[in-house]
Motif scaffolding. Sequence first.
Motif, PDB file in Angstrom:
ATOM      1  N   PHE A 223      65.961   0.305  73.276  1.00 53.51           N
ATOM      2  CA  PHE A 223      65.695   1.701  73.607  1.00 53.51           C
ATOM      3  C   PHE A 223      64.868   1.824  74.883  1.00 53.51           C
ATOM      4  N   GLY A 224      64.504   0.726  75.509  1.00 55.40           N
ATOM      5  CA  GLY A 224      63.774   0.756  76.764  1.00 55.40           C
ATOM      6  C   GLY A 224      62.275   0.557  76.629  1.00 55.40           C
ATOM      7  N   PHE A 225      61.784   0.278  75.435  1.00 56.55           N
ATOM      8  CA  PHE A 225      60.354   0.072  75.252  1.00 56.55           C
ATOM      9  C   PHE A 225      59.982  -1.361  75.619  1.00 56.55           C
ATOM     10  N   GLY A 226      58.751  -1.537  76.134  1.00 61.77           N
ATOM     11  CA  GLY A 226      58.259  -2.864  76.451  1.00 61.77           C
ATOM     12  C   GLY A 226      58.703  -3.414  77.791  1.00 61.77           C
ATOM     13  N   ARG A 227      59.341  -2.586  78.592  1.00 65.55           N
ATOM     14  CA  ARG A 227      59.792  -3.022  79.911  1.00 65.55           C
ATOM     15  C   ARG A 227      59.908  -1.804  80.822  1.00 65.55           C
ATOM     16  N   LYS A 228      59.975  -2.058  82.105  1.00 65.36           N
ATOM     17  CA  LYS A 228      60.232  -0.973  83.041  1.00 65.36           C
ATOM     18  C   LYS A 228      61.684  -0.552  82.922  1.00 65.36           C
ATOM     19  N   LEU A 229      61.952   0.740  83.101  1.00 63.96           N
ATOM     20  CA  LEU A 229      63.311   1.252  82.966  1.00 63.96           C
ATOM     21  C   LEU A 229      64.126   1.091  84.246  1.00 63.96           C
ATOM     22  N   GLY A 230      63.458   0.745  85.336  1.00 61.60           N
ATOM     23  CA  GLY A 230      64.176   0.559  86.596  1.00 61.60           C
ATOM     24  C   GLY A 230      64.395   1.865  87.337  1.00 61.60           C
ATOM     25  N   SER A 231      63.566   2.847  87.077  1.00 58.26           N
ATOM     26  CA  SER A 231      63.694   4.133  87.764  1.00 58.26           C
ATOM     27  C   SER A 231      62.998   4.081  89.119  1.00 58.26           C
ATOM     28  N   ASP A 232      63.084   5.175  89.841  1.00 57.32           N
ATOM     29  CA  ASP A 232      62.426   5.227  91.138  1.00 57.32           C
ATOM     30  C   ASP A 232      61.094   5.968  91.074  1.00 57.32           C
ATOM     31  N   PHE A 233      60.516   6.121  89.894  1.00 59.53           N
ATOM     32  CA  PHE A 233      59.199   6.716  89.742  1.00 59.53           C
ATOM     33  C   PHE A 233      58.140   5.710  90.200  1.00 59.53           C
ATOM     34  N   LEU A 234      57.138   6.191  90.901  1.00 59.17           N
ATOM     35  CA  LEU A 234      56.064   5.316  91.353  1.00 59.17           C
ATOM     36  C   LEU A 234      55.212   4.876  90.168  1.00 59.17           C
ATOM     37  N   ASP A 235      54.713   3.677  90.229  1.00 59.50           N
ATOM     38  CA  ASP A 235      53.794   3.139  89.214  1.00 59.50           C
ATOM     39  C   ASP A 235      54.342   3.217  87.793  1.00 59.50           C
ATOM     40  N   GLU A 236      55.615   2.970  87.640  1.00 62.79           N
ATOM     41  CA  GLU A 236      56.206   2.964  86.294  1.00 62.79           C
ATOM     42  C   GLU A 236      55.600   1.820  85.491  1.00 62.79           C
ATOM     43  N   GLY A 237      55.155   2.104  84.284  1.00 62.78           N
ATOM     44  CA  GLY A 237      54.535   1.089  83.446  1.00 62.78           C
ATOM     45  C   GLY A 237      55.529   0.367  82.557  1.00 62.78           C
ATOM     46  N   ASN A 238      55.092  -0.755  81.991  1.00 63.20           N
ATOM     47  CA  ASN A 238      55.935  -1.546  81.100  1.00 63.20           C
ATOM     48  C   ASN A 238      55.891  -1.076  79.660  1.00 63.20           C
ATOM     49  N   GLY A 239      54.749  -0.581  79.224  1.00 64.21           N
ATOM     50  CA  GLY A 239      54.556  -0.400  77.791  1.00 64.21           C
ATOM     51  C   GLY A 239      54.327  -1.774  77.173  1.00 64.21           C
TER      52      GLY A 239
END
Length: 161
Positions: free
Chosen positions: A73-89
Amino acid sequence: MEAVNLDGIRMDIFREIIKLAEEGLRDVYKYVVFRYENVKAYFCYVFRDILDNPKYGSVKEGYDVWKQYVESFGFGRKLGSDFLDEGNGYVPDRAYYDRQYRGSWNSLTVLSLSIGQDALGCTPLQLANLACIVANRGYYYIPHIVKKIEGQDSLDARFYE
């Protein structure tokens, strides 16, 4: 576009929410408010069904399967978006719980993970992505910031203010 595969896990609550969403957002709101406590219990039961499933051999093997579901579901990693400072969780691995409980833990010990508590960490973008997966019936797209819309000169002037 990626599909989320839950390998036959009961999805009746998601189907019901999707059905209600098709009928109108107001109905979904009533449903969530009315069933909030039952929803938490549902996720606890599903969590234990995965961890305690004999086909995985042990609770720890079942935990690894649950972790794979959560990561799909995308938790625990970056989603690969172009948002700045995207976190991993953070989705803890079983080694984390082996250290915490000296190797002696079971599905009840980590039950609070099923409702997003304990050591599970997620970003607002990951939560929004989960909502999109439910709304899109199991599919998601990598989120992006709209920079330009084809066929139009620019974005609405109010977005420049």
